[in-house]
Design a protein around this motif. Structure first.
Motif, PDB file in Angstrom:
ATOM      1  N   VAL A 360       0.832  -1.204   0.000  1.00  0.00           N
ATOM      2  CA  VAL A 360       0.000   0.000   0.000  1.00  0.00           C
ATOM      3  C   VAL A 360       0.865   1.253   0.000  1.00  0.00           C
ATOM      4  O   VAL A 360       2.019   1.237   0.425  1.00  0.00           O
ATOM      5  N   VAL A 361       0.296   2.336  -0.499  1.00  0.00           N
ATOM      6  CA  VAL A 361       0.957   3.636  -0.469  1.00  0.00           C
ATOM      7  C   VAL A 361       0.874   4.181   0.955  1.00  0.00           C
ATOM      8  O   VAL A 361      -0.218   4.336   1.503  1.00  0.00           O
ATOM      9  N   LYS A 362       2.027   4.427   1.565  1.00  0.00           N
ATOM     10  CA  LYS A 362       2.065   4.912   2.945  1.00  0.00           C
ATOM     11  C   LYS A 362       1.884   6.424   2.967  1.00  0.00           C
ATOM     12  O   LYS A 362       2.836   7.188   3.142  1.00  0.00           O
ATOM     13  N   GLU A 363       0.656   6.860   2.754  1.00  0.00           N
ATOM     14  CA  GLU A 363       0.345   8.278   2.722  1.00  0.00           C
ATOM     15  C   GLU A 363      -1.126   8.441   3.067  1.00  0.00           C
ATOM     16  O   GLU A 363      -1.987   7.759   2.511  1.00  0.00           O
ATOM     17  N   ASN A 364      -1.429   9.323   4.016  1.00  0.00           N
ATOM     18  CA  ASN A 364      -2.814   9.568   4.422  1.00  0.00           C
ATOM     19  C   ASN A 364      -3.512   8.255   4.764  1.00  0.00           C
ATOM     20  O   ASN A 364      -4.617   7.966   4.271  1.00  0.00           O
ATOM     21  N   ASP A 365      -2.881   7.453   5.633  1.00  0.00           N
ATOM     22  CA  ASP A 365      -3.393   6.106   5.924  1.00  0.00           C
ATOM     23  C   ASP A 365      -3.508   5.816   7.415  1.00  0.00           C
ATOM     24  O   ASP A 365      -3.681   4.665   7.819  1.00  0.00           O
TER      25      ASP A 365
END
Length: 393
Positions: A360-365
């Motif tokens: 997963v993209v580790k941003e706003n998570d």
């Protein structure tokens, strides 16, 4: 000084220039002249009504390369006398109007300014709603207009504003434009992009349409109106520790029918352990937290909270939460704006061909992690994630 200014706006640009609404939301595809238009709009306002004006860009670097540069270009082309302060990013026009360059990562620079108008260029790149809120607040005293010019990069606070405009909000004028509406833009480039880009990305960047990114982790979820949670329902929480990046907490309740409802959220930076404890102790329910934050876990446990280390198997946890959404066993209160914002952007990483990877993209998570911690640990069962085995023969 009396001077006639002549230039030829395209039809959709003319609509922006003629709008009288408090907020003008111009959503355009690539090459629709958003920065070009924003610079001319703000200069015209500053010439017509002497006052203070805001030039807002996502970052200082982008500001200097686009909006700040374009405004100075306009002033020179139109032969408008002005003085510039490059260090403090202030342009002072002959009539006393002052234009302040504001990078979005420093919204406090707007404080103290009673602005008569503002342009927020490429606003969709800025995830912090506080920049928009601060700008609009600084315009209230002078009843100034805010022009937002952007491509719909992702679903964030801008999508909320866009939806309000579609519902007919009296203060918002929504004006949209496709790249193809700019007769100066090369048609072969548009067709090349159509062939090479995923459809969702083409529609966002060339048609100015909000579409959900390909590769969303949770592409379908159900939002329900808030209601009072019955006292006899099981309640749990998920906690993702943070300080510089936000601390995130999500509260969940389970109905007798086995349906989970996310009913409360917290997402805040610079929250101390003492601050967090005061919030969590209001309701001492089982709380599942990032197991790597051992000191925080131990401290909160010593202070009397029912806090437990969460399972941190990311892929298995995501698979479990996906199952809950698909089975209609997980629903989100509509009041959880930050959770919904993360659901709309939480995505798998993509390879060079825009195919999702198992990462997963580790941003706003932050809330997505908290959601997974709580549900997978409280109810999920261990599962195997198969890895690819390569054998050379």
């Amino acid at each position: 000084m009396i001077k006639k200014i002549r230039f030829e706006p395209l039809p959709y640009q003319k609509k922006v220039l003629q709008s009288k609404k408090r907020i003008i939301l111009f959503i355009g595809g690539t090459g629709t002249g958003k920065t070009w238009l924003g610079a001319r709009w703000i200069v015209i306002k500053a010439l017509q009504n002497a006052g203070e004006y805001l030039l807002i860009s996502p970052s200082l670097k982008l500001m200097k390369r686009t909006l700040w540069k374009e405004v100075k270009k306009v002033l020179k082309e139109w032969e408008i006398p002005f003085e510039k302060n490059e260090q403090d990013m202030i342009l002072t026009l002959f009539n006393g109007s002052r234009l302040y360059g504001i990078p979005a990562d420093n919204p406090d620079r707007m404080e103290g300014v009673h602005a008569s108008g503002a342009v927020f260029d490429e606003a969709g790149q800025v995830d912090k709603k506080v920049v928009f809120e601060t700008a609009f607040r600084r315009l209230r005293f002078k009843n100034g207009q805010l022009l937002i010019t952007t491509t719909p990069y992702r679903w964030n606070w801008l999508k909320e504003l866009y939806d309000e405009a579609l519902k007919g909000h009296e203060d918002i004028d929504l004006i949209t434009a496709r790249t193809a509406e700019n007769r100066h833009y090369p048609r072969e480039e548009i067709e090349k992009a159509r062939r090479e880009m995923p459809e969702w990305r083409f529609r966002m960047f060339y048609e100015g349409v909000f579409t959900k990114p390909y590769g969303l982790v949770y592409p379908e979820y159900e939002v329900v109106e808030p209601f009072e949670i019955p006292k006899n329902w099981l309640k749990i929480r998920g906690l993702d520790f943070g300080y510089n990046h936000p601390t995130a907490v999500i509260w969940l309740a389970k109905s007798p029918e086995g349906i989970w409802y996310a009913y409360r959220e917290l997402k805040k930076s610079e929250l101390t352990l003492d601050d967090l404890f005061r919030i969590l102790k209001e309701e001492n329910i089982p709380t599942y937290a990032d197991p790597e934050m051992k000191q925080g876990l131990e401290t909160l446990r010593k202070w009397g909270l029912d806090i437990r280390p969460a399972k941190k198997d990311v892929l298995a946890g995501i698979s479990f939460v996906q199952g809950l959404f698909k089975q209609k066993r997980l629903k989100i209160f509509s009041s959880l704006k930050k959770t919904i914002d993360e659901l709309n952007t939480y995505s798998w990483k993509l390879d060079a061909n825009d195919q999702p990877l198992d990462e997963v993209v580790k941003e706003n998570d932050d809330l997505m992690d908290a959601l997974r911690y709580a549900l997978f640990t409280a109810e999920g069962k261990p599962s195997f994630v198969y890895k690819t085995l390569t054998i050379d023969i």
